[in-house]
Structure formats: C-alpha cells, structure tokens
Design a protein around this motif. Structure first.
Motif, short mmCIF file in Angstrom:
data_model
loop_
_atom_site.label_atom_id
_atom_site.label_comp_id
_atom_site.label_asym_id
_atom_site.label_seq_id
_atom_site.Cartn_x
_atom_site.Cartn_y
_atom_site.Cartn_z
N LEU A 1 0.81 -1.21 0.00
CA LEU A 1 0.00 0.00 0.00
C LEU A 1 0.84 1.27 0.00
O LEU A 1 0.40 2.30 -0.49
N ALA A 2 2.05 1.19 0.57
CA ALA A 2 2.92 2.36 0.65
C ALA A 2 4.36 1.92 0.86
O ALA A 2 4.61 0.81 1.35
N GLY A 3 5.29 2.77 0.49
CA GLY A 3 6.70 2.54 0.79
C GLY A 3 7.42 1.69 -0.24
O GLY A 3 6.96 1.51 -1.37
N SER B 1 1.92 -22.53 -9.10
CA SER B 1 2.37 -21.68 -8.00
C SER B 1 2.34 -20.22 -8.42
O SER B 1 2.51 -19.90 -9.60
N ARG B 2 2.12 -19.34 -7.44
CA ARG B 2 2.16 -17.92 -7.77
C ARG B 2 2.71 -17.12 -6.60
O ARG B 2 2.55 -17.47 -5.43
N PHE B 3 3.38 -16.04 -6.96
CA PHE B 3 3.85 -15.02 -6.02
C PHE B 3 3.41 -13.71 -6.65
O PHE B 3 3.94 -13.29 -7.67
N LEU B 4 2.41 -13.09 -6.07
CA LEU B 4 1.76 -11.93 -6.67
C LEU B 4 1.82 -10.75 -5.71
O LEU B 4 1.57 -10.90 -4.51
N VAL B 5 2.18 -9.57 -6.23
CA VAL B 5 2.21 -8.34 -5.44
C VAL B 5 1.25 -7.34 -6.09
O VAL B 5 1.44 -6.95 -7.24
N HIS B 6 0.22 -6.96 -5.35
CA HIS B 6 -0.72 -5.92 -5.78
C HIS B 6 -0.20 -4.57 -5.28
O HIS B 6 0.34 -4.49 -4.17
N THR B 7 -0.36 -3.53 -6.08
CA THR B 7 -0.12 -2.16 -5.64
C THR B 7 -1.32 -1.34 -6.08
O THR B 7 -2.14 -1.80 -6.88
N PRO B 8 -1.45 -0.11 -5.59
CA PRO B 8 -2.56 0.73 -6.06
C PRO B 8 -2.49 1.03 -7.56
O PRO B 8 -3.48 1.44 -8.16
N TYR B 9 -1.32 0.82 -8.17
CA TYR B 9 -1.12 1.21 -9.57
C TYR B 9 -0.94 0.05 -10.54
O TYR B 9 -0.89 0.26 -11.74
N GLY B 10 -0.82 -1.17 -10.05
CA GLY B 10 -0.63 -2.32 -10.92
C GLY B 10 -0.22 -3.54 -10.10
O GLY B 10 -0.03 -3.46 -8.89
N ASP B 11 -0.09 -4.68 -10.77
CA ASP B 11 0.25 -5.94 -10.13
C ASP B 11 1.51 -6.53 -10.74
O ASP B 11 1.81 -6.26 -11.91
N ALA B 12 2.24 -7.32 -9.95
CA ALA B 12 3.43 -8.01 -10.45
C ALA B 12 3.39 -9.46 -10.01
O ALA B 12 3.14 -9.75 -8.85
N THR B 13 3.60 -10.36 -10.96
CA THR B 13 3.71 -11.78 -10.67
C THR B 13 5.14 -12.20 -10.97
O THR B 13 5.69 -11.81 -12.00
#
Length: 160
Positions: free
Chosen positions: A115-117, A131-143
């Motif tokens: 969410l921040a930082g 398997s997945r490793f996913l990072v959501h941000t307010p501006y987009g996602d990364a797998t």
C-alpha cells in the motif's frame, strides 16, 4: 494530492492523526525497555483489526490477513518456507492477502498488497506451474517466478 507518512498513507488519515498529535515513533512494546537509554523506536506494527496498531514480536509468525507497517526508523523482513523473502523498508505498509508456502509438494500461493513505501522481493524458483507469487499495488500488479525485484509505492505529487 496525496501523502506518504508514518502517521498516514492518505490525506484524510494523515490529517486525522496529525490533528490528534499522533507520532510515527512509539514507545517500545515488543520488550521491556525500562533499563534502556531510549524507550522509543520505530517498531514494526500490525493492525489489530479495530483501528489500533500493536508491535509484532521478533519471532512471531504472521498469517494471511495480517496488515503490517514499518515506522520512519524501522524495517522488517518476511521469510517464507519456500525460500522467498521480502525486505520491507521504512514508512511502508503491506497486507498479506494469501499465504501458503510451506506444504511439501503443494503449489505456492503468496499474495501481498503493498500500500505504501518500498520493498525488495526475492522470489524462489519453484517447479509447480500453478504456483504464484503476486504483489498488488494501487497502480498495478506483479507476478514473479524465480526473480528479484523492488516495488516502490508513492503518492502522486509527493517526492520520495
């Protein structure tokens, strides 16, 4: 307009905390600091679910649903059973949405929301294609699969 601060990651949250006199530096809660020269620090905290934050113990496990934040002078590391890790920088906020990384032979499912930082991710290689490793941000996602990368979430109009 927005803000990134140890006392809030939105203008409304920051203003409410600033008016209330809230500080990003807190009394040490994770151990008895009575004999220490300083009794304040930038601890890593988790959302208690009622709007309050409490210190995370040094060896305490975090689970899916945990929302954590680091203060102005603190950082944290998350180490997963599959060998992946996250280094969370100061003044950051992260939510663990899904966490299943330990069962032998099972598909890894790690989903985080930053969410921040700033955080640095080191994702272990696994053979299971589901398997997945996913990072959501307010501006987009990364797998990611078997790679290292960094994520910085800043508020528009605020220099980092």
């Amino acid at each position: 307009m927005g803000i990134v601060s140890p006392i809030g990651t939105s203008i409304d949250q920051f203003w409410k905390n600033a008016v209330a006199g809230t500080s990003g530096i807190v009394s040490i809660q994770s151990f008895d600091a009575a004999k220490q020269r300083s009794r304040i620090a930038g601890e890593v905290q988790q959302d208690s679910g009622d709007g309050s934050w409490s210190a995370i113990g040094a060896s305490g496990p975090v689970t899916a649903g945990t929302r954590l934040r680091t203060g102005l002078l603190s950082s944290a590391a998350l180490l997963f059973k599959d060998g992946s890790s996250v280094q969370i920088g100061s003044s950051s906020e992260l939510v663990i949405d899904a966490l299943d990384a330990g069962a032998e032979g099972a598909a890894r499912q790690i989903v985080l929301a930053q969410l921040a930082g700033r955080s640095e991710y080191d994702v272990a290689t696994v053979d299971d294609e589901t398997s997945r490793f996913l990072v959501h941000t307010p501006y987009g996602d990364a797998t990611a699969h078997g790679t290292a990368f960094a994520v910085r979430v800043s508020t528009p109009g605020v220099s980092a």
